[in-house]
Enzyme design. Structure first.
Site: not given
Length: 354
Positions: A142, A167
């Protein structure tokens, strides 16, 4: 090729699975169909792939009625035994791991599920590749890993040691775990850092759906950091273009890698990290204007401060993909938003006011 796609009922996973099937690959898809967001959207994607699923739980293998080369299995990558069994039974040529607990803000509220899915679940995928001789592994990372980095555009060679959400930390961990398996076991591993993916079938917790739903239903949209935000919005089909190139060309050893001055995005092992983005940062307020244009309706804006775990701007340097595969995103914001709005109105059965 026979390819395992994890998270096949997810946003990107659906589009990747469809593209692989259309070109003739055999795809085994797995997904746990969790309720982080409305599962009917996941059922809808699977139905588009020819897997006839309604709202009941699915416990057995489902064959596609549309694609003879696709089968779906409800499996959680956190389930060590189930993952080992499917690797053993299917003997994959390649794996693309897109399954993960998504969402930056949700990781602040529910950290444990991120460790289970994104760390322990990914370990099960790595072990499956190791134990069953799969040498071609592509996995989702990501743009969130860039964290506190200020220098833009973000380069895959930048250090990513300062994540600002759990995350992001789990995605950084995935990259490190994958490198160790590439080094120890010769697995050709490629990590892909996605930049703000949008398009038809998009997740309802992301800005395009949230904004569109609010505007059409006369509710204010929440605009964080008073609108002083920008994102490298990337159309989902452009993301899949990059993934296909990576699956076709698994990573190799960088013969020029220097252990005295180590680049983070390649190695003396068969390991590579790429950014996939549109290579253009768009102001959030301009993105909202584009949605307004295609809805023919103006948004009511509620200006709010920056949220914890968020970053002000993202902008992808995609030179790695350009140099290695001649990759070029082809969908601009206007075209992408138009396609998204068309899908949204059809899927959610929105009736225009007369």
């Amino acid at each position: 090729m026979k390819i395992l796609v994890t998270g096949c009922a997810g946003f990107i996973g659906y589009f990747l699975t469809k593209r692989l099937l259309q070109r003739g690959d055999t795809v085994i898809g797995i997904d746990n169909l969790n309720d982080y967001y409305d599962v009917n959207l996941k059922y809808g994607r699977l139905n588009e792939l020819g897997v006839q699923i309604s709202t009941q739980d699915i416990f057995s293998k489902q064959e596609s009625v549309k694609y003879s080369n696709f089968s779906f299995n409800k499996i959680d990558i956190f389930d060590t035994e189930a993952i080992d069994n499917i690797f053993k039974e299917e003997q994959f040529d390649a794996v693309c791991n897109l399954a993960a607990q998504a969402g930056v803000r949700y990781s602040i509220e529910n950290p444990h599920v991120y460790i289970e899915s994104n760390i322990l679940g990914f370990l099960n995928i790595l072990e499956g590749c190791r134990n069953h001789n799969v040498k071609n592994l592509c996995f989702a990372s990501s743009s969130s890993v860039y964290g506190l980095n200020k220098s833009q555009p973000f380069k895959s060679s930048d250090t990513t040691d300062h994540p600002v959400s759990l995350y992001a930390a789990t995605k950084k961990s995935n990259e490190m775990m994958a490198h160790s398996y590439a080094h120890l076991y010769g697995i050709q591993t490629t990590g892909v850092r996605f930049f703000t993916v949008y398009g038809p079938w998009g997740r309802p917790d992301m800005a395009p759906v949230l904004f569109t739903d609010a505007i059409l239903n006369n509710r204010p949209i929440q605009v964080f950091n008073n609108g002083e935000m920008s994102r490298d919005f990337t159309y989902v089909e452009d993301i899949v273009d990059g993934l296909i190139k990576i699956i076709n060309n698994p990573s190799s050893i960088n013969p020029n890698w220097d252990a005295n001055n180590p680049r983070p995005d390649s190695s003396s092992a068969a390991y590579k990290i790429y950014n996939i983005g549109n290579n253009k940062s768009v102001k959030l307020l301009d993105f909202i204007k584009t949605i307004e244009l295609h809805l023919g309706k103006q948004a009511q804006k509620e200006m709010l401060p920056m949220q914890d775990g968020d970053v002000k701007s993202t902008f992808a340097d995609v030179s790695g993909l350009v140099n290695d595969f001649n990759y070029k995103p082809s969908t601009d914001i206007n075209e992408g938003v138009e396609k998204f709005i068309k899908w949204y109105k059809e899927f959610y059965n929105f009736k225009e006011e007369k």
